[in-house]
Design a protein around this motif. Structure first.
Motif, PDB file in Angstrom:
ATOM      1  N   ALA A 126       0.875  -1.169   0.000  1.00 14.69           N
ATOM      2  CA  ALA A 126       0.000   0.000   0.000  1.00 14.69           C
ATOM      3  C   ALA A 126       0.915   1.222   0.000  1.00 14.69           C
ATOM      4  O   ALA A 126       1.694   1.409   0.936  1.00 14.69           O
ATOM      5  CB  ALA A 126      -0.904  -0.004   1.223  1.00 14.69           C
ATOM      6  N   LEU A 127       0.874   2.012  -1.053  1.00 20.04           N
ATOM      7  CA  LEU A 127       1.735   3.185  -1.163  1.00 20.04           C
ATOM      8  C   LEU A 127       0.897   4.458  -1.114  1.00 20.04           C
ATOM      9  O   LEU A 127      -0.086   4.586  -1.848  1.00 20.04           O
ATOM     10  CB  LEU A 127       2.531   3.162  -2.474  1.00 20.04           C
ATOM     11  CG  LEU A 127       3.537   2.031  -2.661  1.00 20.04           C
ATOM     12  CD1 LEU A 127       4.291   2.215  -3.980  1.00 20.04           C
ATOM     13  CD2 LEU A 127       4.521   1.961  -1.501  1.00 20.04           C
ATOM     14  N   GLY A 128       1.267   5.373  -0.237  1.00 24.58           N
ATOM     15  CA  GLY A 128       0.589   6.657  -0.149  1.00 24.58           C
ATOM     16  C   GLY A 128      -0.674   6.651   0.677  1.00 24.58           C
ATOM     17  O   GLY A 128      -1.153   7.710   1.089  1.00 24.58           O
ATOM     18  N   PHE A 140       3.429  -4.539   3.071  1.00 22.33           N
ATOM     19  CA  PHE A 140       3.732  -3.387   3.923  1.00 22.33           C
ATOM     20  C   PHE A 140       2.963  -2.186   3.400  1.00 22.33           C
ATOM     21  O   PHE A 140       2.447  -2.193   2.277  1.00 22.33           O
ATOM     22  CB  PHE A 140       5.243  -3.088   3.960  1.00 22.33           C
ATOM     23  CG  PHE A 140       5.852  -2.711   2.635  1.00 22.33           C
ATOM     24  CD1 PHE A 140       5.908  -1.388   2.211  1.00 22.33           C
ATOM     25  CD2 PHE A 140       6.378  -3.686   1.794  1.00 22.33           C
ATOM     26  CE1 PHE A 140       6.471  -1.041   0.986  1.00 22.33           C
ATOM     27  CE2 PHE A 140       6.948  -3.358   0.564  1.00 22.33           C
ATOM     28  CZ  PHE A 140       6.988  -2.035   0.164  1.00 22.33           C
ATOM     29  N   CYS A 141       2.864  -1.151   4.221  1.00 21.20           N
ATOM     30  CA  CYS A 141       2.313   0.133   3.794  1.00 21.20           C
ATOM     31  C   CYS A 141       3.384   1.190   4.003  1.00 21.20           C
ATOM     32  O   CYS A 141       3.921   1.326   5.111  1.00 21.20           O
ATOM     33  CB  CYS A 141       1.057   0.501   4.582  1.00 21.20           C
ATOM     34  SG  CYS A 141       0.402   2.139   4.124  1.00 21.20           S
ATOM     35  N   LEU A 142       3.699   1.922   2.947  1.00 21.89           N
ATOM     36  CA  LEU A 142       4.661   3.025   3.016  1.00 21.89           C
ATOM     37  C   LEU A 142       3.900   4.294   2.647  1.00 21.89           C
ATOM     38  O   LEU A 142       3.554   4.509   1.487  1.00 21.89           O
ATOM     39  CB  LEU A 142       5.824   2.776   2.063  1.00 21.89           C
ATOM     40  CG  LEU A 142       6.940   3.828   2.049  1.00 21.89           C
ATOM     41  CD1 LEU A 142       7.565   3.984   3.435  1.00 21.89           C
ATOM     42  CD2 LEU A 142       8.008   3.454   1.018  1.00 21.89           C
ATOM     43  N   SER A 143       3.614   5.112   3.649  1.00 24.93           N
ATOM     44  CA  SER A 143       2.717   6.246   3.457  1.00 24.93           C
ATOM     45  C   SER A 143       3.055   7.351   4.446  1.00 24.93           C
ATOM     46  O   SER A 143       3.698   7.112   5.473  1.00 24.93           O
ATOM     47  CB  SER A 143       1.264   5.790   3.668  1.00 24.93           C
ATOM     48  OG  SER A 143       0.364   6.878   3.610  1.00 24.93           O
ATOM     49  N   THR A 144       2.616   8.554   4.120  1.00 27.46           N
ATOM     50  CA  THR A 144       2.679   9.634   5.100  1.00 27.46           C
ATOM     51  C   THR A 144       1.836   9.273   6.314  1.00 27.46           C
ATOM     52  O   THR A 144       0.730   8.753   6.171  1.00 27.46           O
ATOM     53  CB  THR A 144       2.112  10.930   4.493  1.00 27.46           C
ATOM     54  OG1 THR A 144       2.753  11.203   3.256  1.00 27.46           O
ATOM     55  CG2 THR A 144       2.295  12.111   5.442  1.00 27.46           C
ATOM     56  N   GLY A 283       9.979   9.093  -2.540  1.00 24.08           N
ATOM     57  CA  GLY A 283      10.497   8.051  -1.661  1.00 24.08           C
ATOM     58  C   GLY A 283       9.555   6.867  -1.570  1.00 24.08           C
ATOM     59  O   GLY A 283       9.993   5.712  -1.534  1.00 24.08           O
ATOM     60  N   GLN A 284       8.249   7.148  -1.552  1.00 27.39           N
ATOM     61  CA  GLN A 284       7.281   6.049  -1.513  1.00 27.39           C
ATOM     62  C   GLN A 284       7.453   5.130  -2.722  1.00 27.39           C
ATOM     63  O   GLN A 284       7.494   3.904  -2.596  1.00 27.39           O
ATOM     64  CB  GLN A 284       5.856   6.606  -1.491  1.00 27.39           C
ATOM     65  CG  GLN A 284       5.470   7.304  -0.207  1.00 27.39           C
ATOM     66  CD  GLN A 284       4.191   8.119  -0.347  1.00 27.39           C
ATOM     67  OE1 GLN A 284       3.540   8.103  -1.399  1.00 27.39           O
ATOM     68  NE2 GLN A 284       3.821   8.844   0.700  1.00 27.39           N
ATOM     69  N   ILE A 308       3.375  -0.944   8.905  1.00 28.34           N
ATOM     70  CA  ILE A 308       3.005   0.405   8.464  1.00 28.34           C
ATOM     71  C   ILE A 308       4.181   1.329   8.745  1.00 28.34           C
ATOM     72  O   ILE A 308       4.625   1.469   9.890  1.00 28.34           O
ATOM     73  CB  ILE A 308       1.732   0.877   9.175  1.00 28.34           C
ATOM     74  CG1 ILE A 308       0.550  -0.005   8.744  1.00 28.34           C
ATOM     75  CG2 ILE A 308       1.443   2.338   8.871  1.00 28.34           C
ATOM     76  CD1 ILE A 308      -0.737   0.277   9.469  1.00 28.34           C
ATOM     77  N   ILE A 309       4.700   1.951   7.683  1.00 30.33           N
ATOM     78  CA  ILE A 309       5.948   2.703   7.752  1.00 30.33           C
ATOM     79  C   ILE A 309       5.697   4.130   7.277  1.00 30.33           C
ATOM     80  O   ILE A 309       5.132   4.350   6.201  1.00 30.33           O
ATOM     81  CB  ILE A 309       7.018   2.018   6.874  1.00 30.33           C
ATOM     82  CG1 ILE A 309       7.228   0.563   7.339  1.00 30.33           C
ATOM     83  CG2 ILE A 309       8.328   2.786   6.916  1.00 30.33           C
ATOM     84  CD1 ILE A 309       7.810  -0.332   6.288  1.00 30.33           C
ATOM     85  N   ASP A 310       6.125   5.093   8.063  1.00 33.30           N
ATOM     86  CA  ASP A 310       5.939   6.503   7.735  1.00 33.30           C
ATOM     87  C   ASP A 310       6.992   6.926   6.709  1.00 33.30           C
ATOM     88  O   ASP A 310       8.193   6.784   6.945  1.00 33.30           O
ATOM     89  CB  ASP A 310       6.064   7.350   9.005  1.00 33.30           C
ATOM     90  CG  ASP A 310       5.808   8.829   8.775  1.00 33.30           C
ATOM     91  OD1 ASP A 310       5.311   9.191   7.686  1.00 33.30           O
ATOM     92  OD2 ASP A 310       6.112   9.637   9.682  1.00 33.30           O
ATOM     93  N   SER A 311       6.543   7.451   5.567  1.00 29.33           N
ATOM     94  CA  SER A 311       7.485   7.904   4.539  1.00 29.33           C
ATOM     95  C   SER A 311       7.978   9.317   4.777  1.00 29.33           C
ATOM     96  O   SER A 311       8.842   9.814   4.042  1.00 29.33           O
ATOM     97  CB  SER A 311       6.825   7.810   3.153  1.00 29.33           C
ATOM     98  OG  SER A 311       5.591   8.497   3.127  1.00 29.33           O
TER      99      SER A 311
END
Length: 347
Positions: A126-128, A140-144, A283-284, A308-311
């Motif tokens: 999941a991006l963004g 994984f999720c890489l998002s603000t 970066g995402q 869940i990872i904060d970009s």
């Protein structure tokens, strides 16, 4: 829009990773044989057209080159309909794409899409935007961290207002879980003023396009402009619309925006916008493609499936408007290191 370019240091780091990845294929942590990154075809699929996703295009091309991927593509033809987005994904799967970075149209339904990909042995991220609720069925999720970013934006607006007054909040689709997180972040900052700041009802569902945003901002200023002290926008199109409208109105309204459209950056430089919160779409897409390739090639698994990872999000003011991109690039470099050190388990 100013777009982050991947620095030479990051390219060198990824080249070194490729040299290591060129060793003899070995049994993957999740079973099966590691196949090499050249076997991976990454697809980045936003839910539909939006300026926020444009940096994903260059990032996908850069990832393909730096990581030696079989292919990397960007497809925004879904038209903001979850069924249409699923059709796009299915078509790409049929064409051999085996790693997907997806901005889901429906945060409440996108986990079903990720489950289907997983059942077919396809890596997904999941991006963004992360799925709604507490479960992320993508790898994984890489998002603000949208709540944290909105909180920073509201804090900056309240500071520009002198700590008191009337605040208006402009944002996106009300049913989107990201919008609800942004609303929570703004309310948290307002509550910390102990009544010194009054928050007007949130103005939602105005990020569809610039015309919708312009009309909403014009209506807001016509009806409430004389009493508003500050505006915080946590969605792209309303931010651009407000930057122009507030300046043209001449009203003494402190404005904090989101993202780094050239209109907003120019307004920060001339002082008509106090600040903006820059996100990290490059970066995402770039780091997300790297991690997806490692997973799809079976070289690695996630240490915590569904992490869940904060970009990252970055406050941009007149003082750092010329240099904030350095901070964002450094954050992307750190994300690469974090994936290698913490999030990925490779053998």
């Amino acid at each position: 829009m100013r777009r982050t370019t991947i620095p030479l240091a990051l390219a060198a780091m990824t080249t070194a990773a490729l040299l290591l990845a060129g060793c003899t294929p070995q049994a993957s942590p999740g079973g099966g044989e590691a196949t090499g990154l050249d076997s991976v075809k990454v697809a980045l699929v936003p839910g539909g057209p939006h300026p926020y996703f444009q940096p994903w295009i260059a990032a996908a091309d850069q990832a393909k080159t730096d990581f030696g991927l079989g292919d990397a593509t960007f497809n925004e033809t879904a038209g903001w309909d979850q069924t249409k987005e699923n059709d796009v994904i299915n078509s790409l799967v049929a064409n051999g794409y085996n790693a997907f970075g997806v901005f889901g149209v429906s945060p409440t339904d996108i986990n079903s899409t990720f489950q289907n990909l997983k059942q077919n042995g396809i890596a997904s991220a999941a991006l963004g935007s992360c799925p709604a609720g507490d479960t992320n069925d993508a790898d994984f999720c890489l998002s603000t961290d949208t709540e944290a970013a909105a909180y920073k934006a509201a804090q900056a607006t309240i500071e520009a207002m002198g700590g008191s007054g009337v605040l208006a909040h402009l944002t996106g689709v009300n049913v989107d879980s990201n919008t609800q997180r942004r609303i929570a972040g703004v309310k948290k900052a307002v509550e910390e003023t102990n009544g010194a700041v009054t928050l007007l009802p949130d103005v939602t569902d105005i990020d569809t396009d610039i015309t919708t945003a312009q009309k909403a901002v014009a209506d807001l200023l016509a009806s409430k402009g004389s009493e508003i002290t500050g505006i915080v926008s946590t969605a792209y199109n309303p931010a651009v619309a407000a930057a122009t409208a507030v300046k043209e109105s001449g009203l003494p309204i402190s404005l904090v925006a989101i993202d780094d459209d050239e209109t907003i950056l120019a307004a920060i430089e001339d002082g008509s916008v106090y600040a903006t919160i820059a996100q990290n779409p490059t970066g995402q897409a770039y780091v997300g493609s790297y991690a997806l390739a490692k997973l799809a090639s079976k070289e690695c698994t996630m240490s915590e499936p569904g992490a869940i990872i904060d970009s990252g999000s970055f406050v941009v003011t007149k003082e750092n408007v010329a240099s904030y991109d350095d901070e964002r690039t450094a954050a992307s470099e750190q994300l690469m290191k974090d994936f290698d050190a913490d999030y990925l388990v490779c053998s």
